[in-house]
Design an enzyme around this catalytic site. Structure first.
Site, PDB file in Angstrom:
ATOM      1  N   ASN A   1       9.558 -56.645  15.640  1.00 20.13           N
ATOM      2  CA  ASN A   1      10.839 -56.725  14.933  1.00 20.13           C
ATOM      3  C   ASN A   1      11.787 -55.620  15.396  1.00 20.13           C
ATOM      4  OD1 ASN A   1      10.522 -59.000  13.319  1.00 20.13           O
ATOM      5  ND2 ASN A   1       9.420 -57.864  11.725  1.00 20.13           N
TER       6      ASN A   1
ATOM      7  N   ASP B   1      10.232 -63.713  13.739  1.00 18.00           N
ATOM      8  CA  ASP B   1      10.045 -65.035  13.117  1.00 18.00           C
ATOM      9  C   ASP B   1       9.458 -66.022  14.119  1.00 18.00           C
ATOM     10  OD1 ASP B   1      11.053 -64.046  10.801  1.00 18.00           O
ATOM     11  OD2 ASP B   1      12.988 -65.100  10.883  1.00 18.00           O
TER      12      ASP B   1
ATOM     13  N   GLU C   1       3.392 -60.575   7.636  1.00 17.29           N
ATOM     14  CA  GLU C   1       2.665 -60.955   8.854  1.00 17.29           C
ATOM     15  C   GLU C   1       1.188 -61.101   8.538  1.00 17.29           C
ATOM     16  OE1 GLU C   1       3.904 -57.943   8.226  1.00 17.29           O
ATOM     17  OE2 GLU C   1       2.854 -56.345   9.293  1.00 17.29           O
TER      18      GLU C   1
END
Lengths: 260, 130
Positions: free
Chosen positions: A122, A131, A157
């Protein structure tokens, strides 16, 4: 109007006709009059009935259409309430509910796994890339986790797989298979490299609580993290056989995100 | 003659019969438990009014968004009574209000116009108010 009846006028006409019929000295003109009244009422009744039938047919059609729509919407709502919008697998509430239900009746093995260093994906490539990794990862598990097994996303996650009817060794083997599949999967740009997961497995007798089953798998997962990630650890009790220690594939010498 | 005002309920329409103004209105939804019992007194008042004031032009405004089958049967009777009065020489205007997009109510109005030809029927589509 005291005796309220939908067919008040029809009943009055009928009564009149019966009365005339019952008389044995009525004239032809009287019979003709009575017949005339009956004809007028009969025509009116036919007209009204045909209007009513058309309306009720139409209303029925509309009701059926709305019912179908309602069923579709209810199914959609049920799906949305139980599935993770991003990955399409079960959401947290649904996997907990299903796990609790399964554990009430039978032994269930539980795998909890977590993407290693997900935050870095991220941070480096942005949340859309994160994503994409989540979606890709779930997609590549499609052939591994089959019908009758249940996979859910329990957190950002973090994933859980419920394995009813699996033995401990079988569950650990599946966890290892999952680990290997994900490690082998080439994630597309902008990530452009492999991603690994750490897994914890617990095997639970029928009647166990979901919290306990999950807690034991989660503890095993943290052992896997501490032992270097990209591996499977099985909860101590009941023992998980040959998979208890480490995964058969040692982490690569230069694992992704090895700098943490 | 006393006016007739029945407030609307969740399943019965408002009845506002202003006999002194020769203006009768029905408005709302109609699916009473007993349609004959609900419309009985309405019809009785209407018949009484028509019998007493034979020469005055009458306006009837109907704005029903839903009516069930038994209400429909009673409404046929009501329009039949009005139609008979019109045949007997009275000028009766029927204003039929319905939501622009409500084909069911619109078509019901068209059928009324066909079945009760003595009434001066006017269709009034109303834009839907959210």
């Amino acid at each position: 109007m005291n005796n309220a009846d939908l067919f008040q006028s029809e009943l009055a006409t009928l009564e009149q006709a019966l009365w005339i019929q019952g008389r044995n000295n009525a004239s032809a003109a009287e019979y003709r009059d009575a017949l005339g009244t009956l004809i007028v009422e009969f025509q009116r009744l036919m007209r009204e009935t045909s209007r009513l039938i058309r309306h009720s047919d139409r209303a029925e059609l509309e009701t059926n259409r709305l019912n179908r729509q309602l069923q579709e919407l209810a199914a959609q709502l049920e799906y949305r309430a139980t599935h993770d919008a991003l990955t399409g697998i079960l959401n947290r509430a649904a996997i907990i509910e299903r796990g609790t239900r399964l554990l009430a009746d039978e032994a269930v093995a539980l795998i909890v796994f977590d993407i290693d260093f997900f935050k870095r994906i991220n941070d480096a490539h942005g949340h859309p890339a994160g994503d994409m990794v989540l979606r890709d990862l779930v997609a590549c598990l499609g052939p591994v986790v089959t019908d009758g097994e249940h996979i859910g996303r329990v957190g950002g996650e973090e994933f859980t797989v419920l394995l009813p009817g699996h033995g401990a060794a079988q569950a650990c083997a599946l966890a290892e298979h999952i680990r290997a599949c994900i490690e082998r999967h080439p994630f597309a740009a902008p990530v452009g490299r492999s991603v690994t997961v750490s897994l914890g497995v617990s095997w639970n007798v029928a009647g166990s609580s979901f919290d306990a089953a999950y807690g034991r798998a989660d503890e095993a997962l943290y052992r896997a993290k501490r032992a270097g990630r990209n591996r499977v650890e099985c909860a101590e009790e009941p023992p998980c056989g040959q998979h208890r220690q480490t995964s058969p594939n040692p982490p690569s010498p230069n694992p992704p995100f090895a700098d943490s | 003659m006393q006016n007739l005002l029945i407030a609307a309920s969740p399943n019965t329409p408002e009845i506002d019969f202003r006999f002194d103004q020769h203006l009768l209105s029905l408005q709302g939804e109609s699916y009473p438990e007993n349609a004959a019992a609900f419309y009985g007194p309405v019809l009785e008042a209407l018949r009484g009014y028509l019998a007493r004031t034979e020469d005055r032009p009458l306006t009837v405004n109907v704005s029903l968004s839903y009516f069930n089958s038994s209400s429909t049967k009673m409404l046929f009777t009501l329009f039949g009574v009005l139609d008979q009065a019109a045949r007997d020489g009275r000028r009766i205007t029927l204003n039929w209000f319905h939501e622009e997009e409500d084909d069911t109510i619109f078509e019901f109005g068209q059928e009324l116009e066909e079945d009760f030809q003595a009434l001066d029927f006017h269709d009034h589509p109303v834009r839907h108010r959210p």
